[in-house]
Design an enzyme around this catalytic site. Sequence first.
Site, short mmCIF file in Angstrom:
data_model
loop_
_atom_site.label_atom_id
_atom_site.label_comp_id
_atom_site.label_asym_id
_atom_site.label_seq_id
_atom_site.Cartn_x
_atom_site.Cartn_y
_atom_site.Cartn_z
N ASN A 11 0.68 -0.66 -0.05
CA ASN A 11 -0.04 -0.11 0.09
C ASN A 11 0.88 1.23 0.25
O ASN A 11 1.98 1.74 0.92
CB ASN A 11 -0.86 0.34 1.32
CG ASN A 11 -2.20 1.21 1.29
OD1 ASN A 11 -1.85 1.70 0.51
ND2 ASN A 11 -2.02 1.64 2.08
N LYS A 13 0.19 4.33 -0.18
CA LYS A 13 -0.56 5.66 0.21
C LYS A 13 -0.27 6.39 -0.93
O LYS A 13 0.07 6.34 -1.91
CB LYS A 13 -0.40 6.01 1.84
CG LYS A 13 -0.77 4.79 2.90
CD LYS A 13 -0.20 4.39 3.91
CE LYS A 13 -0.17 3.22 4.28
NZ LYS A 13 -0.44 3.59 6.07
N HIS A 98 -10.03 1.25 4.86
CA HIS A 98 -8.47 1.09 6.02
C HIS A 98 -8.44 2.61 6.90
O HIS A 98 -8.95 3.80 6.57
CB HIS A 98 -7.53 2.09 4.67
CG HIS A 98 -6.42 2.23 5.23
ND1 HIS A 98 -6.01 2.71 6.01
CD2 HIS A 98 -4.51 1.37 5.07
CE1 HIS A 98 -4.10 2.41 6.41
NE2 HIS A 98 -4.17 1.55 5.79
N GLU A 100 -6.91 4.95 7.82
CA GLU A 100 -6.48 5.89 7.19
C GLU A 100 -8.47 6.12 7.03
O GLU A 100 -8.22 8.26 7.15
CB GLU A 100 -4.80 6.60 6.33
CG GLU A 100 -4.53 5.75 7.63
CD GLU A 100 -3.06 5.79 6.85
OE1 GLU A 100 -2.79 5.70 5.75
OE2 GLU A 100 -2.33 5.02 7.57
N GLU A 170 -5.66 -5.03 10.92
CA GLU A 170 -4.78 -3.69 11.24
C GLU A 170 -4.77 -2.35 12.42
O GLU A 170 -5.86 -2.27 12.01
CB GLU A 170 -4.62 -2.97 9.98
CG GLU A 170 -4.37 -3.10 8.76
CD GLU A 170 -3.90 -2.52 7.66
OE1 GLU A 170 -2.49 -2.82 6.74
OE2 GLU A 170 -4.42 -1.03 7.13
N GLY A 176 2.52 2.70 11.11
CA GLY A 176 2.75 3.84 10.43
C GLY A 176 3.99 4.25 11.58
O GLY A 176 4.43 5.36 11.49
N SER A 216 3.09 -1.77 10.84
CA SER A 216 4.47 -1.55 10.25
C SER A 216 5.28 -3.29 10.11
O SER A 216 6.56 -2.87 10.84
CB SER A 216 4.87 -1.29 11.96
OG SER A 216 4.40 0.44 11.49
P1 PGA Z 1 2.71 0.93 7.42
O1 PGA Z 1 1.51 1.01 7.10
O2 PGA Z 1 3.43 -0.91 7.14
O3 PGA Z 1 3.59 1.77 7.18
O4 PGA Z 1 2.69 0.69 9.29
C1 PGA Z 1 0.29 -0.12 6.79
C2 PGA Z 1 -1.02 -0.41 6.12
O5 PGA Z 1 -1.33 1.41 6.56
O6 PGA Z 1 -1.33 -0.91 5.63
#
Ligand code: PGA
Length: 262
Positions: A11, A13, A98, A100, A170, A176, A216
Amino acid sequence: MHARVAAVGGNWKMNLDLAACRTLAGSIASAARAETFGCEITLFPPYPYLPAVESQLRGTSVRLGAQDLCERPNGAMTGEVSAAMLVDVGVTTVIVGHSERRHIRGEHDALVAAKLDAALSAGLQAVLCVGERLEDREAGRTLDVVLAQIDAATASITAGRFSGITLAYEPVWAIGTGLTASPADAQPVHAALRAWTRDRFGALAAEALRIEYGGSVKASLSADLIAQPDIDGFLVGGASLSADEFLRIVRSVEQSSLSTAP
Ligand code: PGA
């Protein structure tokens, strides 16, 4: 043991530019031409770069994904992108719900459910994300939160269409932040999601369901996570922006499926 074909998603982003997307997708496509991965790989670039990434991936097994979609089929929805438009440019898979989108963009359960329905109706595979915030985990509400999210998102989904869904657990506190959930944090949640699926959609659906972990993920930790019986792959954010790191994660998943093959 993993009876399911594992899956790894990158992903990206709202990162990279056109040239960097081409380079990153090109590196992953070259690796996919040179070796057979024992897992399904999907890249999720930003919308404008989908066609450029599609042309890099053409002829490989790597799939093209989108990070979001609109719940409506067409019309006056400025700034939105429909499922049919995604299919039109070669997208096979779309992320829905997601964190976010849920927590920064305020997407509520009903909207997530409508997006899931739109994706599946258009023949897209959906990666449905669920996950608790830190305060939920600290209050012992992790399972309540994630089970309520999957329950709400799939309320109108039939068993036949459920097979188009991959889940991604997640935890919001891990996304992140550099804090990866430990296998002991993640496995019970994955097991609970599979048990919920068994109750709602039956044993076959539960066995076939892939449940990715996201938050992460890095290559140094992926082997321990994928060794868990209910972790079937990863949704990778930051680490997917490096072809080397992403391919190391892919190979750790492949090793695990080889070592657990019947
Ligand atoms: P990250 O994001 O690996 O940067 O923590 C994972 C995600 O949001 O799918």
